[in-house]
Design an enzyme around this catalytic site. Structure first.
Site, PDB file in Angstrom:
ATOM      1  N   ARG A 253      78.708   4.731  44.741  1.00 47.04           N
ATOM      2  CA  ARG A 253      77.574   3.954  44.247  1.00 47.04           C
ATOM      3  C   ARG A 253      78.074   2.736  43.474  1.00 47.04           C
ATOM      4  NH1 ARG A 253      74.100   8.453  41.210  1.00 47.04           N
ATOM      5  NH2 ARG A 253      73.936   6.702  39.777  1.00 47.04           N
TER       6      ARG A 253
ATOM      7  N   ARG B 271      64.312   9.182  29.970  1.00 47.88           N
ATOM      8  CA  ARG B 271      65.586   8.631  29.535  1.00 47.88           C
ATOM      9  C   ARG B 271      65.452   7.851  28.226  1.00 47.88           C
ATOM     10  NH1 ARG B 271      68.544   8.617  34.559  1.00 47.88           N
ATOM     11  NH2 ARG B 271      70.569   7.649  34.444  1.00 47.88           N
TER      12      ARG B 271
ATOM     13  N   LYS C  93      74.069  16.881  35.736  1.00 52.79           N
ATOM     14  CA  LYS C  93      72.632  17.204  35.791  1.00 52.79           C
ATOM     15  C   LYS C  93      72.166  17.415  37.239  1.00 52.79           C
ATOM     16  CE  LYS C  93      71.092  13.420  33.849  1.00 52.79           C
ATOM     17  NZ  LYS C  93      72.382  12.714  33.671  1.00 52.79           N
TER      18      LYS C  93
ATOM     19  N   ARG D  59      83.450   9.792  41.887  1.00 53.97           N
ATOM     20  CA  ARG D  59      82.307  10.426  42.540  1.00 53.97           C
ATOM     21  C   ARG D  59      81.953   9.721  43.855  1.00 53.97           C
ATOM     22  NH1 ARG D  59      77.095  11.560  38.881  1.00 53.97           N
ATOM     23  NH2 ARG D  59      76.630   9.340  39.051  1.00 53.97           N
TER      24      ARG D  59
ATOM     25  N   ARG E 299      76.712   2.270  31.277  1.00 52.46           N
ATOM     26  CA  ARG E 299      75.701   3.333  31.388  1.00 52.46           C
ATOM     27  C   ARG E 299      75.832   4.320  30.224  1.00 52.46           C
ATOM     28  NH1 ARG E 299      76.785   5.564  37.131  1.00 52.46           N
ATOM     29  NH2 ARG E 299      75.034   6.962  36.740  1.00 52.46           N
TER      30      ARG E 299
END
Ligand code: AMP
Length: 222
Positions: free
Chosen positions: A160, A88, A13, A127, A171
């Site tokens: 992160r 969300r 996204k 990531r 998540r």
């Protein structure tokens, strides 16, 4: 154009919102980036949000709605925007509808990016994010030119806290429980289009552009 991008964490996204933003000249409004900035600046809101974020849980609505509401008030958001990571949940979507009604605005389109869970875990655990400008890289298939440094601004790249594998799985669960119902919500409102999120970023951008009636198209990188 007022667009909402939906999709699980790691669906792309953020990347798509940035590319689309340049293409249709609309700012990307990413709730995760706004929250991380608040955490980095240790604002009272950031201090409250941090523990939820580190666990990969949703930050309470009152905090997120405050951030989004004030971001929508900024002049660059008047002509349009691309929402990334917000709403969300159904209550957040209802709150967004209220904020837009007050402004006399409506959502143009909602685009959901679909990617299977196994691929998401692989993508997110590799990531790396720039501390300075939030640009993202992927250690295996989209590494930075200089290890550990952002191509765009030279900022330091980091993993992160919520991109570690166990948190990623949590998540995904949160996405399935809280966010997935939005597909139905926006589907019923006649606003939803879905695109396959597997492929090169330019290919996915072209799929999105076709869905929002902006074809003409990004060049697929070879
Ligand atoms: P993201 O960068 O979109 O993956 O978001 C990172 C984290 O920020 C999420 O795991 C949540 O803890 C928090 N967050 C981002 N957007 C929202 C939202 N709309 N509602 C609640 N929490 C959010």
């Amino acid at each position: 154009m007022r667009l909402v991008l939906l999709g699980p964490p790691g669906a792309g996204k953020g990347t798509q919102a940035r590319m689309l933003g340049e293409r249709i000249h609309a700012p990307q409004i990413a709730s995760g980036d706004l929250l991380r900035e608040a955490v980095r600046d240790s604002t009272p809101l950031g201090v409250k949000a941090r523990s939820y974020m580190d666990k990969g849980s949703l930050v309470p609505d009152e905090l997120v709605l405050k951030l989004i509401n004030s971001r929508l008030d900024q002049p660059d958001a008047k002509p349009g925007w691309i929402l990334d990571g917000f709403p969300r949940s159904v209550p957040q979507a209802e709150a967004l509808a209220g904020m837009l009604q007050q402004r006399g605005e409506t959502i143009s389109k909602v685009v959901a990016i679909n990617v299977p869970d196994d691929e998401l875990v692989k993508r997110i655990s590799g990531r790396r994010t720039c501390r300075n400008c939030n640009e993202m890289y992927q250690v295996s298939f989209d590494p930075p030119a200089k290890p550990g440094l952002c191509n765009k601004c030279g900022g330091e790249l980091y993993q992160r806290e919520d991109d570690h594998e166990d948190t990623v799985r949590h998540r995904l669960q949160v996405y399935n429980n809280e966010t997935r119902p939005l597909l139905d919500y926006y589907g019923k409102a006649g606003l939803l289009s879905e695109v396959d999120g597997i492929g090169r970023p330019e290919e996915i951008l072209n799929r999105i552009l076709a869905k929002i009636g902006e074809s003409g198209s990004a060049k697929a990188a070879s």
